[in-house]
Design a protein around this motif. Structure first.
Motif, mmCIF file in Angstrom:
data_model
loop_
_atom_site.group_PDB
_atom_site.id
_atom_site.type_symbol
_atom_site.label_atom_id
_atom_site.label_comp_id
_atom_site.label_asym_id
_atom_site.label_seq_id
_atom_site.Cartn_x
_atom_site.Cartn_y
_atom_site.Cartn_z
ATOM 1 N N PRO A 106 54.733 37.116 20.400
ATOM 2 C CA PRO A 106 53.755 37.117 21.494
ATOM 3 C C PRO A 106 53.191 35.727 21.736
ATOM 4 O O PRO A 106 53.320 34.831 20.882
ATOM 5 C CB PRO A 106 52.675 38.077 20.983
ATOM 6 N N ASN B 155 55.408 44.717 34.755
ATOM 7 C CA ASN B 155 54.714 44.519 33.488
ATOM 8 C C ASN B 155 54.984 45.703 32.573
ATOM 9 O O ASN B 155 55.604 46.706 32.967
ATOM 10 C CB ASN B 155 53.205 44.323 33.714
ATOM 11 N N ALA B 156 54.494 45.591 31.337
ATOM 12 C CA ALA B 156 54.781 46.597 30.318
ATOM 13 C C ALA B 156 54.176 47.950 30.664
ATOM 14 O O ALA B 156 54.787 48.996 30.410
ATOM 15 C CB ALA B 156 54.281 46.115 28.960
ATOM 16 N N ASP B 157 52.979 47.974 31.228
ATOM 17 C CA ASP B 157 52.360 49.256 31.574
ATOM 18 C C ASP B 157 53.181 49.987 32.624
ATOM 19 O O ASP B 157 53.380 51.214 32.530
ATOM 20 C CB ASP B 157 50.934 49.032 32.076
ATOM 21 N N ALA C 180 59.057 43.563 27.053
ATOM 22 C CA ALA C 180 57.920 42.651 26.953
ATOM 23 C C ALA C 180 57.633 42.062 28.325
ATOM 24 O O ALA C 180 58.510 42.028 29.202
ATOM 25 C CB ALA C 180 58.194 41.534 25.941
ATOM 26 N N ASP C 181 56.390 41.579 28.514
ATOM 27 C CA ASP C 181 56.046 41.009 29.815
ATOM 28 C C ASP C 181 55.395 39.640 29.677
ATOM 29 O O ASP C 181 55.136 39.145 28.566
ATOM 30 C CB ASP C 181 55.173 41.977 30.628
ATOM 31 N N TYR D 200 52.462 38.809 30.267
ATOM 32 C CA TYR D 200 51.045 38.881 29.902
ATOM 33 C C TYR D 200 50.845 39.065 28.405
ATOM 34 O O TYR D 200 49.722 39.229 27.939
ATOM 35 C CB TYR D 200 50.371 40.013 30.673
ATOM 36 N N GLN E 127 52.236 41.550 26.476
ATOM 37 C CA GLN E 127 52.355 42.928 26.018
ATOM 38 C C GLN E 127 53.821 43.249 25.694
ATOM 39 O O GLN E 127 54.731 42.765 26.373
ATOM 40 C CB GLN E 127 51.852 43.895 27.091
ATOM 41 N N PHE F 106 56.494 46.513 23.747
ATOM 42 C CA PHE F 106 56.647 47.812 23.074
ATOM 43 C C PHE F 106 58.130 48.099 22.903
ATOM 44 O O PHE F 106 58.983 47.492 23.556
ATOM 45 C CB PHE F 106 55.973 48.933 23.867
ATOM 46 N N GLU G 8 54.076 50.301 19.523
ATOM 47 C CA GLU G 8 53.443 49.007 19.716
ATOM 48 C C GLU G 8 52.888 48.515 18.381
ATOM 49 O O GLU G 8 52.511 49.321 17.531
ATOM 50 C CB GLU G 8 52.322 49.102 20.752
ATOM 51 N N ASP H 85 48.771 42.736 18.753
ATOM 52 C CA ASP H 85 49.028 41.351 19.142
ATOM 53 C C ASP H 85 49.727 40.609 18.001
ATOM 54 O O ASP H 85 49.198 39.663 17.422
ATOM 55 C CB ASP H 85 47.710 40.662 19.500
#
Length: 373
Positions: free
Chosen positions: A106, A219-221, A244-245, A247, A249, A251, A265, A268
Motif C-alpha cells: 500500500p 475503485n475497490a469499493d 487494488a486501487d 486510493y 485500498q 482486497f 482485507e 493498511d
C-alpha cells in the motif's frame, strides 16, 4: 485504429510478446480483437442457444462494453449479432495446475507513496496437448509462448492495459486509467479438478472477470459491489483475485468450496496471495506445512509476508520479493515464472519482464501505460 508491435523475445526465445493498441468505439475494438483472434486460428464455438441468449442479455445489462465488443465480433465474422448458435467471445479456460504469487504494497508502506502490486505468473512451459497428457500436435506452440499486452482506448469510458496468455478478450493482469488493478491466481491448488463442462455459461468466465473489473470499476469499493452482484463460473481450477486501487485500498476476492463469496482485507498493510484460500487461512504466520499437492503455496506466502511486514519498500525491494518466490529453472519441475509484473496504481502502469527460456533469463523491463492516448 489498430497498432501492433513486437516488444520482447525473438525466434529463438520461448516467448514472443506482442503489444496491441486499439482505439475507437467498443464495437470497433471488438471487431479488431476478433480479426486478430481469427488470424491466430480462433473460431467461435457452438453454444446452447438458450444459454447463449441469456449470456448476451446478461452482458447487455451488466457489462455493456463486452456486449458491444461481441457485436463487433459478429461484424468481423459476418454474423447476425443476435444469432444464438455460436458464442462470439472466448472460452477463457485455464488448465488445471497453474500457480502464481502476488504482493500488494500500500502507499503507506511504499517509499514514494505509490501503491503497487507485484506478481509472478507461474505456468507450464508446454503445449495445451501436453498439459492435457497428450502428444503435441504438429507445429503446436507452448500455450503461454505468445502472450499479448493489449491497450484499449475506447471513445467513451475507461482505458486499460492488460496482459493475457491466450485469450484476447480476457486477462491475467490489468490496470485501468482510474488506477484500478487486478491480477488472478489459482485459489485452491490442492482441490483442483477438471471442468465438468467446457461450454460458456451465463456471467463471467474466470479469465473474463479481471477484464470486467477494469472495464467497469474505478475503485475497490465499486469492484466489491460489482463482484458480489455478478454471476461467474470457473473452467477447471478455481481462481481468486487481488484487486487494488489508486486510493490505497486492496482486497482479495474468492469463493469457498461451498460457493460462498469472500472479500479478504488486511487493513493498511501488505497483502500477500499465492494458491490457497485465504479465508480458510487468514493468519500468514500460522499456515499449514506444504504437501506434494500444495505447490509450495504456504511457503511462498510466508516468504512474501516476512519480506514485507513492518518495512518500507522500494520498487526494487518489491522486485526482490518476487525473485525470492520465482520458479527455478529446474528440469524436474513442471512450472516456470513466465512473466513478472509490477503494477503502479498511482502511475497506471504495468512494468513487466517476460521469460525468454531456460538459460536465457528475462526480457528487459517493459513499461506499459493505461492512460496513453
Amino acid at each position: 485504429m489498430k497498432n501492433m508491435t513486437h516488444v520482447a523475445g525473438g525466434k529463438d526465445d520461448f516467448q514472443t510478446v506482442t503489444h496491441l493498441t486499439l482505439t475507437g468505439s467498443q464495437h470497433e475494438i471488438g471487431k479488431a480483437l476478433t480479426e486478430e483472434a481469427r488470424r491466430l486460428g480462433w473460431s467461435p464455438v457452438p453454444a446452447d442457444p438458450i444459454v447463449n441468449r441469456a449470456r448476451r442479455t446478461w452482458f447487455e445489462r451488466h457489462w455493456p462494453q463486452h456486449h458491444a465488443r461481441m457485436d463487433g465480433a459478429a461484424a468481423a465474422l459476418g454474423l447476425d449479432p443476435d444469432q444464438d448458435a455460436l458464442a462470439l467471445d472466448g472460452l477463457n479456460f485455464v488448465p488445471e495446475g497453474s500457480g502464481c504469487s502476488a504482493l500488494w504494497v500500500p502507499p503507506s508502506a511504499a517509499e514514494d507513496g505509490h501503491g503497487r502490486i507485484g506478481r509472478n505468473y507461474d505456468f507450464f512451459p508446454m503445449t495445451a496437448s501436453e498439459i492435457m497428457g497428450q502428444a503435441p500436435r504438429p507445429n503446436e506452440l507452448p500455450m503461454a509462448s505468445r502472450p499479448y499486452v493489449i491497450t484499449t482506448i475506447p471513445d467513451e469510458g475507461l482505458s486499460s492495459t492488460v496482459i493475457t496468455m491466450s485469450d484476447l478478450d480476457g486477462c491475467m493482469d490489468g490496470v485501468n486509467s482510474a488506477g484500478l488493478a487486478v491480477v488472478l491466481l489459482v485459489a485452491d491448488f490442492e482441490n483442483a479438478a477438471p471442468p465438468e463442462s467446457a461450454g460458456p455459461q451465463v456471467g463471467l468466465g474466470n479469465v473474463q472477470l479481471p477484464r470486467f473489473l477494469v472495464d467497469t470499476c474505478e475503485n475497490a469499493d465499486q469492484a466489491k459491489q460489482a463482484l458480489l452482484g455478478a454471476k461467474h463460473y470457473d473452467h477447471g481450477v478455481a481462481l481468486h483475485y487481488l484487486v487494488a486501487d489508486a486510493y490505497g485500498q486492496a482486497f482479495v476476492w474468492e469463493r469457498g468450496r461451498d460457493g460462498s463469496e469472500h472479500v479478504i482485507e488486511f487493513g493498511d498493510g501488505p497483502l500477500c496471495v499465492t494458491n490457497h484460500l485465504l479465508h480458510r487461512h487468514r493468519d500468514p504466520m500460522n499456515l499449514p506445512k506444504d504437501t506434494e499437492t500444495s505447490f509450495t503455496s504456504y511457503g511462498r506466502l510466508r516468504t512474501l509476508y516476512e519480506q514485507s511486514k513492518g518495512v518500507t519498500m522500494t520498487p526494487g525491494d518489491l522486485r526482490d520479493s518476487l525473485s525470492a518466490v520465482a520458479q527455478p529453472e529446474d528440469p524436474q519441475l513442471p512450472f516456470r515464472t513466465l512473466w513478472s509484473t509490477v503494477v503502479d496504481t498511482a502511475e497506471r502502469t504495468l512494468s513487466t519482464r517476460f521469460y525468454l527460456g531456460d538459460g536465457r533469463g528475462y526480457s528487459e523491463e517493459l513499461v506499459f501505460s493505461a492512460t496513453e492516448r
